[in-house]
Design a protein around this motif. Structure first.
Motif, PDB file in Angstrom:
ATOM      1  N   VAL A 216      -4.046  -7.213   4.753  1.00 52.51           N
ATOM      2  CA  VAL A 216      -2.726  -7.658   5.227  1.00 52.51           C
ATOM      3  C   VAL A 216      -1.748  -6.496   5.279  1.00 52.51           C
ATOM      4  N   VAL A 217      -1.777  -5.670   4.190  1.00 51.59           N
ATOM      5  CA  VAL A 217      -0.857  -4.529   4.147  1.00 51.59           C
ATOM      6  C   VAL A 217      -1.155  -3.566   5.280  1.00 51.59           C
ATOM      7  N   ALA A 219      -2.611  -4.260   8.094  1.00 48.24           N
ATOM      8  CA  ALA A 219      -2.241  -4.886   9.375  1.00 48.24           C
ATOM      9  C   ALA A 219      -0.737  -4.843   9.580  1.00 48.24           C
ATOM     10  N   ALA A 220       0.021  -5.061   8.483  1.00 48.45           N
ATOM     11  CA  ALA A 220       1.483  -5.038   8.589  1.00 48.45           C
ATOM     12  C   ALA A 220       1.961  -3.653   8.940  1.00 48.45           C
ATOM     13  N   VAL A 221       1.344  -2.656   8.293  1.00 46.48           N
ATOM     14  CA  VAL A 221       1.753  -1.273   8.578  1.00 46.48           C
ATOM     15  C   VAL A 221       1.415  -0.917  10.014  1.00 46.48           C
ATOM     16  N   GLY A 223       1.137  -3.030  12.472  1.00 44.51           N
ATOM     17  CA  GLY A 223       2.047  -3.776  13.365  1.00 44.51           C
ATOM     18  C   GLY A 223       3.405  -3.115  13.413  1.00 44.51           C
ATOM     19  N   PHE A 224       3.836  -2.643  12.236  1.00 44.05           N
ATOM     20  CA  PHE A 224       5.129  -1.985  12.177  1.00 44.05           C
ATOM     21  C   PHE A 224       5.120  -0.716  13.006  1.00 44.05           C
TER      22      PHE A 224
END
Length: 238
Positions: A216-217, A219-221, A223-224
């Protein structure tokens, strides 16, 4: 005739003289046994000390025991009246008041056990008279030889039963060094196995959430980063 008579007379006198000299020498101390087998038990020995002095009576008889007989194994059975029995270091003595002149000394003793393997037992004896004379009957009589002048009293025995040791029967039990046919018994305890810690035993199921967070982390990074790149491109367009 007179000469012949004189010859006969001289011969007779000489004969009597010889008998007179030989008479005392015939006296002996003799012994007999009621059991004559080597190794026999409770044997009675009868001694007869023949008187040979014409002047004094017998006062004592000292007996030296042969090898294999201990003084402690000898007990008095009978002796002349008033005589006593005394053990010595090498035998025993019976004695007391002097016997009448010409009277033989007769005594009996009991032997607990005769020696094994012996067939000739000599009992050296010292015969004492009231006038102090001591006659020593101590010469050993040897088989096949002439009797000595002062023979020690002798008992001749028959050989006893064989005393050879018997062989013990072999034991039916197997020697301790032989291997046993019985199933061996395992006496050592089973090895102890240490259990893994609970967390380690379930690593595959107990740490899955760590991987999910990581994904998740990431993927979030990602995406960011993508969003920032998109915003940056929009700002550069006219």
């Amino acid at each position: 005739m007179r000469f012949g008579s004189r010859v006969v007379t001289v011969g007779a006198v000489a004969g009597f003289a010889v008998l007179g000299v030989a008479g005392p020498a015939l006296a002996h101390v003799e012994v007999s046994a009621d059991k004559t087998t080597a190794g026999a038990a409770n044997v009675t020995l009868t001694f007869n000390g023949e008187a040979e002095s014409t002047d004094a009576g017998i006062t004592s008889e000292r007996v030296v025991l042969p090898a294999g007989l201990a003084p402690a194994s000898v007990t008095l059975v009978k002796a002349p009246a008033g005589w006593t029995f005394t053990p010595n270091a090498d035998g025993f003595t019976v004695g007391g008041k002097a016997l009448k002149v010409g009277t033989d000394a007769v005594w009996k003793v009991k032997i607990a056990k005769l020696p094994d393997g012996e067939t000739r037992l000599s009992f050296k004896t010292l015969e004492t008279y009231a006038d102090g004379e001591v006659v020593r009957w101590i010469e050993i009589q040897e088989a096949g030889k002439d009797e000595p002048d002062h023979p020690a009293p002798l008992v001749t025995l028959k050989p006893g039963p064989s005393t050879a040791p018997t062989t013990a029967a072999p034991s039916s039990a197997a020697p301790s060094a032989e291997p046993s046919s019985a199933v061996p018994v395992i006496t050592s305890a089973a090895p102890t196995i240490n259990a893994e810690p609970a967390a380690a035993a379930g690593d595959g199921g107990s740490t899955w959430w760590i991987w999910v967070i990581g994904v998740v982390v990431v993927a979030a990074v990602a995406g960011f980063v993508l969003v920032r790149r998109g915003a940056a491109k929009s700002d550069r367009q006219p």
